[in-house]
Design a protein around this motif. Sequence first.
Motif, PDB file in Angstrom:
ATOM      1  N   THR A  27       0.803  -1.234   0.000  1.00 14.45           N
ATOM      2  CA  THR A  27       0.000   0.000   0.000  1.00 14.45           C
ATOM      3  C   THR A  27       0.829   1.274   0.000  1.00 14.45           C
ATOM      4  OG1 THR A  27      -0.172   0.008   2.428  1.00 14.45           O
ATOM      5  CG2 THR A  27      -1.886  -1.165   1.194  1.00 14.45           C
ATOM      6  N   LYS A  28       2.052   1.206   0.502  1.00 10.75           N
ATOM      7  CA  LYS A  28       2.898   2.394   0.575  1.00 10.75           C
ATOM      8  C   LYS A  28       4.124   2.296  -0.342  1.00 10.75           C
ATOM      9  CE  LYS A  28       1.499   3.608   5.294  1.00 10.75           C
ATOM     10  NZ  LYS A  28       1.965   3.881   6.686  1.00 10.75           N
ATOM     11  N   SER A  29       4.947   1.279  -0.128  1.00  7.63           N
ATOM     12  CA  SER A  29       6.201   1.174  -0.888  1.00  7.63           C
ATOM     13  C   SER A  29       5.953   1.029  -2.379  1.00  7.63           C
ATOM     14  CB  SER A  29       7.031   0.002  -0.376  1.00  7.63           C
ATOM     15  OG  SER A  29       7.306   0.127   1.000  1.00  7.63           O
ATOM     16  N   LEU A  30       4.934   0.247  -2.752  1.00  2.84           N
ATOM     17  CA  LEU A  30       4.647   0.010  -4.168  1.00  2.84           C
ATOM     18  C   LEU A  30       3.603   0.962  -4.737  1.00  2.84           C
ATOM     19  CD1 LEU A  30       4.570  -3.884  -4.654  1.00  2.84           C
ATOM     20  CD2 LEU A  30       6.404  -2.286  -5.210  1.00  2.84           C
ATOM     21  N   ALA A  31       3.196   1.964  -3.969  1.00  5.69           N
ATOM     22  CA  ALA A  31       2.127   2.859  -4.427  1.00  5.69           C
ATOM     23  C   ALA A  31       2.477   3.536  -5.749  1.00  5.69           C
ATOM     24  CB  ALA A  31       1.820   3.903  -3.358  1.00  5.69           C
ATOM     25  N   GLY A  32       3.676   4.093  -5.856  1.00  6.76           N
ATOM     26  CA  GLY A  32       4.080   4.765  -7.089  1.00  6.76           C
ATOM     27  C   GLY A  32       4.137   3.811  -8.267  1.00  6.76           C
ATOM     28  N   TYR A  33       4.681   2.636  -8.034  1.00 11.76           N
ATOM     29  CA  TYR A  33       4.760   1.578  -9.061  1.00 11.76           C
ATOM     30  C   TYR A  33       3.365   1.196  -9.543  1.00 11.76           C
ATOM     31  CZ  TYR A  33       5.463  -3.379 -10.517  1.00 11.76           C
ATOM     32  OH  TYR A  33       5.466  -4.601 -11.168  1.00 11.76           O
ATOM     33  N   ASN A  34       2.477   0.899  -8.602  1.00 20.29           N
ATOM     34  CA  ASN A  34       1.114   0.495  -8.958  1.00 20.29           C
ATOM     35  C   ASN A  34       0.365   1.606  -9.692  1.00 20.29           C
ATOM     36  OD1 ASN A  34       1.397  -2.049  -7.755  1.00 20.29           O
ATOM     37  ND2 ASN A  34       0.710  -1.305  -5.759  1.00 20.29           N
ATOM     38  N   ASN A  35       0.531   2.844  -9.231  1.00 16.22           N
ATOM     39  CA  ASN A  35      -0.177   3.967  -9.854  1.00 16.22           C
ATOM     40  C   ASN A  35       0.292   4.228 -11.276  1.00 16.22           C
ATOM     41  OD1 ASN A  35      -1.705   4.379  -7.545  1.00 16.22           O
ATOM     42  ND2 ASN A  35      -0.350   5.959  -6.713  1.00 16.22           N
ATOM     43  N   LEU A  36       1.606   4.139 -11.479  1.00 13.53           N
ATOM     44  CA  LEU A  36       2.134   4.350 -12.827  1.00 13.53           C
ATOM     45  C   LEU A  36       1.620   3.300 -13.792  1.00 13.53           C
ATOM     46  CD1 LEU A  36       5.836   5.417 -12.186  1.00 13.53           C
ATOM     47  CD2 LEU A  36       4.208   6.638 -13.627  1.00 13.53           C
ATOM     48  N   GLN A  72      12.046   1.513  -6.574  1.00 13.32           N
ATOM     49  CA  GLN A  72      12.773   2.670  -7.088  1.00 13.32           C
ATOM     50  C   GLN A  72      13.205   2.428  -8.532  1.00 13.32           C
ATOM     51  OE1 GLN A  72      15.843   2.837  -4.130  1.00 13.32           O
ATOM     52  NE2 GLN A  72      14.752   4.287  -2.820  1.00 13.32           N
ATOM     53  N   TRP A  73      13.747   1.261  -8.772  1.00 14.59           N
ATOM     54  CA  TRP A  73      14.223   0.863 -10.105  1.00 14.59           C
ATOM     55  C   TRP A  73      13.081   0.836 -11.110  1.00 14.59           C
ATOM     56  CZ3 TRP A  73      14.176  -4.855 -11.411  1.00 14.59           C
ATOM     57  CH2 TRP A  73      14.761  -5.125 -12.649  1.00 14.59           C
ATOM     58  N   GLN A  74      12.020   0.119 -10.760  1.00 12.73           N
ATOM     59  CA  GLN A  74      10.909  -0.033 -11.691  1.00 12.73           C
ATOM     60  C   GLN A  74      10.164   1.283 -11.927  1.00 12.73           C
ATOM     61  OE1 GLN A  74       9.405  -3.147 -13.271  1.00 12.73           O
ATOM     62  NE2 GLN A  74      11.616  -3.448 -13.148  1.00 12.73           N
ATOM     63  N   THR A  75      10.010   2.080 -10.876  1.00 12.90           N
ATOM     64  CA  THR A  75       9.303   3.351 -11.025  1.00 12.90           C
ATOM     65  C   THR A  75      10.056   4.286 -11.964  1.00 12.90           C
ATOM     66  OG1 THR A  75       8.284   3.178  -8.831  1.00 12.90           O
ATOM     67  CG2 THR A  75       8.445   5.380  -9.787  1.00 12.90           C
TER      68      THR A  75
END
Length: 328
Positions: free
Chosen positions: A192-201, A309-312
Motif C-alpha cells: 500500500t505504501k512502498s509500491l504505491a508509485g509503481y502500482n499507480n504508474l 525505485q528501479w521499476q518506477t
Amino acid sequence: MSPLSVRVPRSVRRTVRIALGAAVAVVTAATATACSTSSPKTANAGDAASTGGGSGKTVQVVAGENFWGSIASQLGGSHVKVTSVITNPDTDPHDYEPTAADARTVAGAQYAIVNGIGYDAWADKLLASNPGSGRTELKVGDLVGITPGGNPHRWYSPADVHKVIEKISADYKKIDPADAAYFDQQKTTFETKSLAGYNNLIADIKAKYAGTPIGASESIVTPLSDGLGLKMLTPETFLDAMSEGTDPTAKDKAAIDDQIKNKQIKVYVYNSQNSTPDVQTQVKAAKDAGIPVATVTETLAPAGATFQQWQTTELQGIEQALAKATGK
C-alpha cells in the motif's frame, strides 16, 4: 563500468555454460573464500516498515537475483537476512558462474528464491548440490506457471510480481509462525505504501496508452508491455533471439527497419545492459526517425536501488516517451 554499460554480447559468452556443471562441483567442494564481480550482498530493506518485536528470530534467505532479493528483504524486515547472489548490474544472470561463497550461502539458507524457467540454471544446480535441512524453496517460474522455453523475465510482469509477494509472505509465516502478524504488517506496508508509485504508474499508463504500438530490443520488455496494455510489434522471434544471445534473422531485422522507417511503432524500448550492434543500430534509427526511446535494465540499476525505485524510474521513462509520441 556504469550500470548502463554495454555488456559483451551473450552469444560470445554462451560457451560458459559448457563448463557450468564442473564449476558447480568445484564450488561445492571449495572451502576457501572466493570472490567474483557480483559477490553476495544483503539486500536493502527498502521502504517497508520494520518495527521489530516478536520472536527475535532471523530467517536466513538467499535470492538468486537482487530484484527478488529486494522484495524479499522488504517483506521480511528485521526478521530476515537476505543475501542476493547477482548484485552487479554488469553481470549477466544467464551465464553467471557460482563461487564457493555462493555455495556456502545456499547451504546455510532456510529459504531460497530463484527465478527458474531456465534463466538461472546455475541456481538450480547450487540448490541440488547443497541440500539444506528443511530449506523452503521458491521457484518463480513454477509459481506463475511458466515452463522452460517460456519468457523468464517475470519480474517485469506486474501480475506475477504480486503473486511472488503473496507467496513470499506466506512462506515467511510458515517458516517463522511466531512472527506471522509482523509479516502481515510488512506485506500491507509494502503493497500500500512502498509500491504505491509503481502500482499507480502501471494503472495510469494502461488507462491512457493501452493499445499503443511499441518496438523493443528483446523479450525482457514483453511481460511489461503486456502488463501495461501496450501492443508489441517487434517479431517475437527477434525478441527471443536477442534474449538468448543468438543471431536474429535478416527477415526480422528488415521487418523492424520497416516499422521504424514508417513509424509503425510509437516508442522503442531497449535493454541497455544487452545492447548489441543490431540493437544500437535500431536505437539510432528510431531516434533519427523521431521515435522516442526508453530504456530498461535486467537487474537493479543502480545496484543499491530497491525494486520499486528501479521499476518506477523505468516506468516514468516509458510514460514520458509515450506522452511525447502520442501527445497525450
